[in-house]
Scaffold this active site. Sequence first.
Site, short mmCIF file in Angstrom:
data_model
loop_
_atom_site.label_atom_id
_atom_site.label_comp_id
_atom_site.label_asym_id
_atom_site.label_seq_id
_atom_site.Cartn_x
_atom_site.Cartn_y
_atom_site.Cartn_z
N HIS A 47 1.30 -49.74 14.81
CA HIS A 47 2.32 -50.01 13.79
C HIS A 47 3.66 -50.35 14.45
O HIS A 47 4.36 -51.25 14.03
CB HIS A 47 2.55 -48.77 12.90
N LYS A 53 -6.17 -55.84 13.68
CA LYS A 53 -7.40 -55.03 13.57
C LYS A 53 -8.02 -55.23 12.19
O LYS A 53 -9.22 -55.38 12.07
CB LYS A 53 -7.10 -53.55 13.82
N ASP A 54 -7.17 -55.28 11.16
CA ASP A 54 -7.65 -55.57 9.80
C ASP A 54 -7.61 -57.09 9.63
O ASP A 54 -6.83 -57.62 8.83
CB ASP A 54 -6.76 -54.90 8.77
N GLY A 84 -1.33 -56.13 11.14
CA GLY A 84 -2.07 -55.97 12.39
C GLY A 84 -3.38 -56.76 12.38
O GLY A 84 -4.00 -56.94 11.34
N GLN A 144 -6.56 -49.10 -3.22
CA GLN A 144 -7.46 -49.70 -2.23
C GLN A 144 -8.54 -48.73 -1.75
O GLN A 144 -9.30 -49.06 -0.84
CB GLN A 144 -6.68 -50.32 -1.07
N ARG A 180 -7.27 -43.46 11.47
CA ARG A 180 -8.51 -42.71 11.20
C ARG A 180 -9.16 -42.15 12.46
O ARG A 180 -10.10 -41.36 12.36
CB ARG A 180 -9.51 -43.61 10.46
N LEU A 187 1.82 -43.15 11.56
CA LEU A 187 2.06 -44.30 12.42
C LEU A 187 1.63 -44.07 13.86
O LEU A 187 1.68 -42.96 14.37
CB LEU A 187 3.56 -44.62 12.39
O1 PAF Z 1 -3.21 -52.10 6.53
C1 PAF Z 1 -2.75 -51.18 5.81
O2 PAF Z 1 -2.27 -50.17 6.30
C2 PAF Z 1 -2.79 -51.32 4.30
O3 PAF Z 1 -3.94 -51.96 3.89
C3 PAF Z 1 -1.55 -52.01 3.73
C4 PAF Z 1 -1.43 -53.44 4.24
C5 PAF Z 1 -0.30 -51.24 4.11
C6 PAF Z 1 -1.63 -52.07 2.20
O4 PAF Z 1 -1.67 -50.79 1.64
#
Ligand code: PAF
Length: 275
Positions: free
Chosen positions: A34, A146-147, A144, A58, A184, A30
């Site tokens: 977050h 950013k995504d 968030g 994913q 990352r 985190l």
């Molecule tokens: O954004 C993320 O960290 C991940 O894609 C999530 C939403 C926790 C799903 O695994």
Amino acid sequence: MRTLAKTKRLVKKVKANGKTIGFVPTMGYLHEGHLSLVRIARRKSQFVVVSIFVNPAQFSPHEDLAKYPRDMKRDVALLRKEKVDLIFCPSVNEIYPPDYKTYVYVKKLNRLMCGASRPRHFQGVTTVILNLFNIVKPDIAVFGAKDYQQGVIIKCMTRNLNLDIKIIIGKIIREKDGLALSSRNIYLSPRQRKNATILYQALRRIRYDFRQGFSDPRRAKTMMRQMIEKKNGRINYIAVVNKNTLSPVKKLGAGTLIALAVFFGKTRLIDNTIL
Ligand code: PAF
């Protein structure tokens, strides 16, 4: 920290007591980004749940699942400081038992932008999020910005499947020099870390030019490409699209999303802005 069965039992009690549940799903490691989402959940609900789960579904086989950064002790300490009511850290086996067979995906949106080079990524995200929603039963869930594409896809799934959950998107939190916070970022060498600030600079440059009357998406992409490549960034994509539909726009306008994914070395970073 609770396992699946205990979490379900606790959620039932919380609901029976009439409390609203705010949920922040994370993959851990985190950072302030977050924590800003946790604070939103705290303001908007009475019982805050944060999940920490590095979701194998994913990641593609060649991606960084095994070396995805993890620090559970530190994460738990940070969340305790934020007075999170429940930290949910399921095991991979609890979420994906050996006979697991069910996946959900959002058509078309899952193939654009990040989905073009990560074809199973969003299916993995929506599958785990729907599962977590069914366990945690939140009234609101916070993601968030950013995504950004992830947020659009999750909102679409929530709407289409009539989930009674309000999706809230918290803003991007940046370092002082503009780099968007990301788990990352620790993969970056000092030089790559410095070069990576070009992403925010390129986005700001287009925002500035737009305010001066500039409106050509193709030229915008070329300008950003040139700026980023000068700093050794390898572009995965630059998208200039409508912020709701994610379809390309013919002209920059209010509500245009500019999003990009760029490799610095092996590290893929994403960032975006909305005009
Ligand atoms: O954004 C993320 O960290 C991940 O894609 C999530 C939403 C926790 C799903 O695994």
